[in-house]
Design a protein around this motif. Structure first.
Motif, PDB file in Angstrom:
ATOM      1  N   VAL A  90     -11.670   1.158   9.417  1.00 42.45           N
ATOM      2  CA  VAL A  90     -11.461  -0.011   8.558  1.00 42.45           C
ATOM      3  C   VAL A  90     -10.607   0.359   7.352  1.00 42.45           C
ATOM      4  CG1 VAL A  90     -12.606  -1.590   6.959  1.00 42.45           C
ATOM      5  CG2 VAL A  90     -13.520  -1.266   9.257  1.00 42.45           C
ATOM      6  N   VAL A  91     -10.975   1.423   6.683  1.00 37.69           N
ATOM      7  CA  VAL A  91     -10.253   1.727   5.438  1.00 37.69           C
ATOM      8  C   VAL A  91      -8.818   2.187   5.726  1.00 37.69           C
ATOM      9  CG1 VAL A  91     -10.977   4.152   5.136  1.00 37.69           C
ATOM     10  CG2 VAL A  91     -10.517   2.745   3.150  1.00 37.69           C
ATOM     11  N   LEU A  92      -8.611   2.939   6.802  1.00 39.79           N
ATOM     12  CA  LEU A  92      -7.242   3.373   7.113  1.00 39.79           C
ATOM     13  C   LEU A  92      -6.369   2.198   7.544  1.00 39.79           C
ATOM     14  CD1 LEU A  92      -7.407   6.852   8.874  1.00 39.79           C
ATOM     15  CD2 LEU A  92      -7.137   6.262   6.474  1.00 39.79           C
ATOM     16  N   THR A  93      -6.891   1.345   8.438  1.00 40.35           N
ATOM     17  CA  THR A  93      -6.095   0.197   8.895  1.00 40.35           C
ATOM     18  C   THR A  93      -5.695  -0.678   7.725  1.00 40.35           C
ATOM     19  OG1 THR A  93      -7.862   0.129  10.528  1.00 40.35           O
ATOM     20  CG2 THR A  93      -6.028  -1.378  10.835  1.00 40.35           C
ATOM     21  N   LEU A  94      -6.664  -0.892   6.829  1.00 36.41           N
ATOM     22  CA  LEU A  94      -6.361  -1.803   5.730  1.00 36.41           C
ATOM     23  C   LEU A  94      -5.371  -1.214   4.745  1.00 36.41           C
ATOM     24  CD1 LEU A  94      -9.759  -3.491   5.397  1.00 36.41           C
ATOM     25  CD2 LEU A  94      -7.574  -4.679   5.379  1.00 36.41           C
ATOM     26  N   THR A  95      -5.612   0.003   4.287  1.00 33.69           N
ATOM     27  CA  THR A  95      -4.720   0.550   3.262  1.00 33.69           C
ATOM     28  C   THR A  95      -3.331   0.839   3.816  1.00 33.69           C
ATOM     29  OG1 THR A  95      -5.590   2.728   3.733  1.00 33.69           O
ATOM     30  CG2 THR A  95      -6.502   1.586   1.832  1.00 33.69           C
ATOM     31  N   ARG A  96      -3.288   1.333   5.058  1.00 31.23           N
ATOM     32  CA  ARG A  96      -1.982   1.708   5.589  1.00 31.23           C
ATOM     33  C   ARG A  96      -1.196   0.512   6.095  1.00 31.23           C
ATOM     34  NH1 ARG A  96      -1.887   6.823   9.473  1.00 31.23           N
ATOM     35  NH2 ARG A  96      -2.436   8.507   8.045  1.00 31.23           N
ATOM     36  N   GLU A  97      -1.873  -0.395   6.819  1.00 34.63           N
ATOM     37  CA  GLU A  97      -1.143  -1.427   7.545  1.00 34.63           C
ATOM     38  C   GLU A  97      -1.462  -2.856   7.132  1.00 34.63           C
ATOM     39  OE1 GLU A  97       1.223  -1.689   9.815  1.00 34.63           O
ATOM     40  OE2 GLU A  97       1.590   0.439   9.484  1.00 34.63           O
ATOM     41  N   LEU A  98      -2.717  -3.243   7.412  1.00 36.40           N
ATOM     42  CA  LEU A  98      -3.025  -4.666   7.316  1.00 36.40           C
ATOM     43  C   LEU A  98      -2.915  -5.187   5.894  1.00 36.40           C
ATOM     44  CD1 LEU A  98      -5.942  -5.189   9.822  1.00 36.40           C
ATOM     45  CD2 LEU A  98      -3.520  -5.632  10.083  1.00 36.40           C
ATOM     46  N   GLY A  99      -3.341  -4.389   4.928  1.00 37.63           N
ATOM     47  CA  GLY A  99      -3.251  -4.838   3.539  1.00 37.63           C
ATOM     48  C   GLY A  99      -1.834  -5.241   3.175  1.00 37.63           C
ATOM     49  N   PRO A 100      -0.899  -4.283   3.196  1.00 34.55           N
ATOM     50  CA  PRO A 100       0.465  -4.638   2.805  1.00 34.55           C
ATOM     51  C   PRO A 100       1.138  -5.656   3.729  1.00 34.55           C
ATOM     52  CG  PRO A 100       0.319  -2.324   3.480  1.00 34.55           C
ATOM     53  CD  PRO A 100      -1.068  -2.831   3.374  1.00 34.55           C
ATOM     54  N   VAL A 101       0.980  -5.499   5.040  1.00 37.59           N
ATOM     55  CA  VAL A 101       1.724  -6.386   5.945  1.00 37.59           C
ATOM     56  C   VAL A 101       1.209  -7.819   5.865  1.00 37.59           C
ATOM     57  CG1 VAL A 101       2.257  -6.886   8.350  1.00 37.59           C
ATOM     58  CG2 VAL A 101       2.400  -4.543   7.506  1.00 37.59           C
ATOM     59  N   LEU A 102      -0.113  -7.986   5.952  1.00 35.01           N
ATOM     60  CA  LEU A 102      -0.634  -9.355   5.910  1.00 35.01           C
ATOM     61  C   LEU A 102      -0.406  -9.993   4.546  1.00 35.01           C
ATOM     62  CD1 LEU A 102      -3.884  -9.163   8.045  1.00 35.01           C
ATOM     63  CD2 LEU A 102      -1.645 -10.054   8.652  1.00 35.01           C
ATOM     64  N   ALA A 103      -0.612  -9.228   3.478  1.00 32.29           N
ATOM     65  CA  ALA A 103      -0.341  -9.781   2.153  1.00 32.29           C
ATOM     66  C   ALA A 103       1.139 -10.133   2.041  1.00 32.29           C
ATOM     67  CB  ALA A 103      -0.731  -8.781   1.060  1.00 32.29           C
ATOM     68  N   LEU A 105       3.228 -10.987   4.432  1.00 26.58           N
ATOM     69  CA  LEU A 105       3.550 -12.194   5.199  1.00 26.58           C
ATOM     70  C   LEU A 105       3.016 -13.443   4.503  1.00 26.58           C
ATOM     71  CD1 LEU A 105       2.960 -10.892   8.848  1.00 26.58           C
ATOM     72  CD2 LEU A 105       5.124 -11.209   7.657  1.00 26.58           C
ATOM     73  N   MET A 106       1.791 -13.346   3.975  1.00 18.12           N
ATOM     74  CA  MET A 106       1.224 -14.514   3.287  1.00 18.12           C
ATOM     75  C   MET A 106       2.048 -14.864   2.049  1.00 18.12           C
ATOM     76  SD  MET A 106      -1.118 -15.279   5.267  1.00 18.12           S
ATOM     77  CE  MET A 106      -2.074 -16.586   4.546  1.00 18.12           C
ATOM     78  N   VAL A 107       2.409 -13.846   1.278  1.00 16.69           N
ATOM     79  CA  VAL A 107       3.180 -14.113   0.054  1.00 16.69           C
ATOM     80  C   VAL A 107       4.587 -14.609   0.405  1.00 16.69           C
ATOM     81  CG1 VAL A 107       4.135 -13.070  -2.033  1.00 16.69           C
ATOM     82  CG2 VAL A 107       1.827 -12.522  -1.335  1.00 16.69           C
ATOM     83  N   LEU A 151       8.629  -6.743  -7.118  1.00 12.83           N
ATOM     84  CA  LEU A 151       8.501  -5.289  -6.994  1.00 12.83           C
ATOM     85  C   LEU A 151       7.249  -4.772  -7.706  1.00 12.83           C
ATOM     86  CD1 LEU A 151      10.403  -2.895  -5.985  1.00 12.83           C
ATOM     87  CD2 LEU A 151      11.053  -2.656  -8.366  1.00 12.83           C
ATOM     88  N   LEU A 152       6.959  -5.317  -8.874  1.00 12.17           N
ATOM     89  CA  LEU A 152       5.851  -4.799  -9.681  1.00 12.17           C
ATOM     90  C   LEU A 152       4.498  -5.390  -9.301  1.00 12.17           C
ATOM     91  CD1 LEU A 152       7.575  -4.943 -13.194  1.00 12.17           C
ATOM     92  CD2 LEU A 152       7.235  -2.945 -11.749  1.00 12.17           C
ATOM     93  N   THR A 153       4.502  -6.654  -8.847  1.00  9.09           N
ATOM     94  CA  THR A 153       3.226  -7.346  -8.665  1.00  9.09           C
ATOM     95  C   THR A 153       2.592  -7.082  -7.312  1.00  9.09           C
ATOM     96  OG1 THR A 153       4.255  -9.071  -9.948  1.00  9.09           O
ATOM     97  CG2 THR A 153       2.089  -9.539  -9.087  1.00  9.09           C
ATOM     98  N   MET A 154       3.425  -6.978  -6.282  1.00  8.27           N
ATOM     99  CA  MET A 154       2.865  -6.834  -4.932  1.00  8.27           C
ATOM    100  C   MET A 154       1.943  -5.618  -4.780  1.00  8.27           C
ATOM    101  SD  MET A 154       3.037  -9.037  -2.570  1.00  8.27           S
ATOM    102  CE  MET A 154       3.104  -8.288  -0.953  1.00  8.27           C
ATOM    103  N   ALA A 205       5.420  -2.653  -2.571  1.00 11.38           N
ATOM    104  CA  ALA A 205       6.520  -2.809  -3.530  1.00 11.38           C
ATOM    105  C   ALA A 205       7.797  -3.231  -2.805  1.00 11.38           C
ATOM    106  CB  ALA A 205       6.740  -1.509  -4.290  1.00 11.38           C
ATOM    107  N   VAL A 206       8.078  -2.564  -1.682  1.00 11.27           N
ATOM    108  CA  VAL A 206       9.291  -2.902  -0.924  1.00 11.27           C
ATOM    109  C   VAL A 206       9.204  -4.331  -0.400  1.00 11.27           C
ATOM    110  CG1 VAL A 206      10.636  -2.336   1.129  1.00 11.27           C
ATOM    111  CG2 VAL A 206       9.735  -0.503  -0.305  1.00 11.27           C
ATOM    112  N   PHE A 207       8.032  -4.707   0.124  1.00 15.73           N
ATOM    113  CA  PHE A 207       7.882  -6.075   0.643  1.00 15.73           C
ATOM    114  C   PHE A 207       8.043  -7.104  -0.475  1.00 15.73           C
ATOM    115  CE2 PHE A 207       4.778  -4.438   4.144  1.00 15.73           C
ATOM    116  CZ  PHE A 207       5.832  -3.747   4.724  1.00 15.73           C
ATOM    117  N   GLY A 208       7.499  -6.791  -1.633  1.00 13.93           N
ATOM    118  CA  GLY A 208       7.628  -7.719  -2.767  1.00 13.93           C
ATOM    119  C   GLY A 208       9.088  -7.937  -3.119  1.00 13.93           C
TER     120      GLY A 208
END
Lengths: 258, 252
Positions: A90-103, A105-107, A151-154, A205-208
């Motif tokens: 759970v913690v690896l999937t979220l921090t590495r992948e799902l957290g940034p990618v899903l956030a 896409l939603m943003v 860049l700063l907020t994401m 940051a890159v996605f933001g």
């Protein structure tokens, strides 16, 4: 045959034109980051829009993602008696992948679209021309603050999403799957490395930056009234989403590629 | 003051400005008339640097402006004010912030002081202080035009452009705007260049009138000579006849 080749050539040329235009746009906007005057009020406003007002939707995404990962990995891993790995997964999937990618896409859907619509409307109603006639550089006033804010907020947003997501996994693990709370938490920390979080926040940051860039770029070059603004909005979201997925792979390779 | 020589602007195969020549003298009010799509707006945008002409020269007070960039362009821009056709007010800002925008961003004035000037300019166009705290979307079209006029004159520019100032207004409001334009411009002593297809407006605000047709100036003269120009194009236009030398291109 000739027709086919000319079509291919046309598509390639169009693509190159867009890449060139985008590169010029990005370079110009970024160059204004270090050239005064700055607009701290506008940066703050964009940060609020991207970060604070996206919290509910990103939080919901994260908590359910965490919950579903816990459930899926538990039932999956039970087949080879590896249920103990749930917390780590759970913690690896979220921090590495799902957290940034899903956030991301939603943003992109929430903020990228609204940026494209706002700037696009300003373009078609001549407000961007008006800015220029009032001695204000539209890149500096409209684009640069949004890029900086993205860049700063994401990363901040994703950090919060990571925590909420892990909490979602925790709830399912404890109350549905019967894990021991202390055990689960210590398992969460045990195999987590700094790099896991840092890679996720770098992605964020890159996605933001990508989300803001696509929103501003498509809005800035929109034309032809309401329909053009609609088109710009669609393009901003679609291109941001695709670029997020591509860069997600690239950054993952940079951090963890062997 | 403003001098255009053989200015050319094309969009793809379409020639919009075709070797255009025009002189605007210091302190005068020149109105350019012409049908829709004859290149009036493009001409204004070329002078302002919002569009880059394909060829020719545009001089403001003897200074070539077609290739200006960065700081030099800002310096020249500070001398201009512009009233846009659709008002182009910033809808994320309050009315007074719109009016004060050029003062705060362009002239680096402090907000309280800029607000005072903005309120004063709003009063000049007949708007109460309380309207300064509204947002542009809360105003009627006529009031938005007034705010746009206040914004155009807020920095006391030497040169003001009016892009179809009366379009979309009822005849009475149009005349009110015309009066305001004449009054404000007199007060500032500014040079103005307006484009319109509203003859009532042209007669009211013009010292001289020029007619643009197919990217060229086909007639320039004093406003009082417009009725006996002996130019069939001008006659057709000012009387609004469908028949005449100007044939509407219905197919673009």
């Amino acid at each position: 045959m000739i027709e086919l080749l000319s079509t291919i050539g046309m598509v390639v040329l169009l693509f190159l034109i867009h890449v060139g235009k985008l590169a010029e746009f990005t370079a110009l906007a970024v160059s204004h980051v270090v050239r005064p005057p700055f607009f701290p009020r506008l940066i703050a406003k964009s940060m609020l829009e991207i970060g604070y007002f996206s919290l509910p939707v990103v939080g919901l995404t994260a908590i359910f993602s965490g919950m579903v990962v816990a459930l899926q990995s538990y039932t999956g891993f039970a087949r080879f008696s590896a249920e103990g790995a749930v917390a780590t997964v759970v913690v690896l999937t979220l921090t590495r992948e799902l957290g940034p990618v899903l956030a991301g896409l939603m943003v992109a859907g929430r903020v990228g679209a609204s940026m494209a619509a706002e700037i696009g409307t300003m373009r078609v109603t001549e407000q961007i021309d008006a800015l220029t006639t009032l001695s204000t550089n539209p890149y500096k006033y409209l684009v640069t603050p949004r890029l900086l804010a993205g860049l700063l907020t994401m990363p901040l947003l994703v950090l919060i999403a990571d925590i909420i997501g892990v909490f979602g996994g925790y709830i399912v693990a404890i109350y549905r799957l019967g894990f021991n709370p202390a055990n689960y938490l210590s398992r969460t920390w045990e195999y987590l490395q700094t790099n896991d979080v840092v890679s996720g926040l770098t992605k964020a940051a890159v996605f933001g930056f990508i989300i803001s860039l696509m929103g501003c770029y498509h809005g800035y070059y929109s034309k032809g009234g309401a329909q053009g603004v609609g088109q710009a909005t669609t393009n901003a979201v679609v291109s941001a989403a695709i670029m997020i997925l591509v860069f997600n792979y690239v950054i993952t390779t940079l951090f963890f590629g062997k | 003051m403003i001098q255009l020589r053989s200015v050319r602007k094309t969009f793809g195969p379409k020639v919009v400005l075709d070797d255009l020549n025009l002189d605007v003298k210091k302190g005068e009010s020149l109105v350019v008339i012409g049908g829709s799509g004859t290149g009036k707006s493009v001409m204004l945008k070329c002078i302002l640097g919002l569009l880059r002409p394909n060829g020719g020269s545009i001089k403001v007070d003897g200074e070539e402006v077609t290739n200006l960039k960065g700081k030099d362009r800002d310096r020249v821009m500070q001398r201009f004010g512009m009233l846009f056709q659709g008002s182009a007010l910033f809808d994320s800002l309050k009315v007074w912030e719109n009016v004060a925008f050029g003062l705060i961003q362009g002239r680096k004035m402090q907000r309280p002081q800029a607000r005072e000037i903005a309120i004063e300019k709003l009063a000049q166009v007949g708007l109460a202080e309380s309207s300064g705290d509204l947002f542009p979307a809360e105003l009627s079209g006529g009031m938005q035009k007034r705010v746009a006029l206040a914004r155009a004159i807020a920095t006391s520019p030497e040169i003001i452009f009016f892009d179809e100032p009366t379009t979309g207004l009822d005849p009475i409001m149009a005349d009110v705007i015309n009066d305001l334009i004449v009054e404000c411009v007199k007060k500032l002593g500014a040079t103005t260049l307006s484009i319109t297809h509203d003859m009532a407006s042209a007669r009211k605000i013009a010292d001289r009138i020029a007619m643009l047709h197919k990217g060229k100036m086909i007639w320039v003269g004093s406003a009082k000579d417009i009725d006996h120009s002996d130019n069939p194009y001008v006659d057709q236009f000012i009387h609004g006849r469908a028949q005449g030398p100007i044939s509407m291109e219905l197919r673009a």
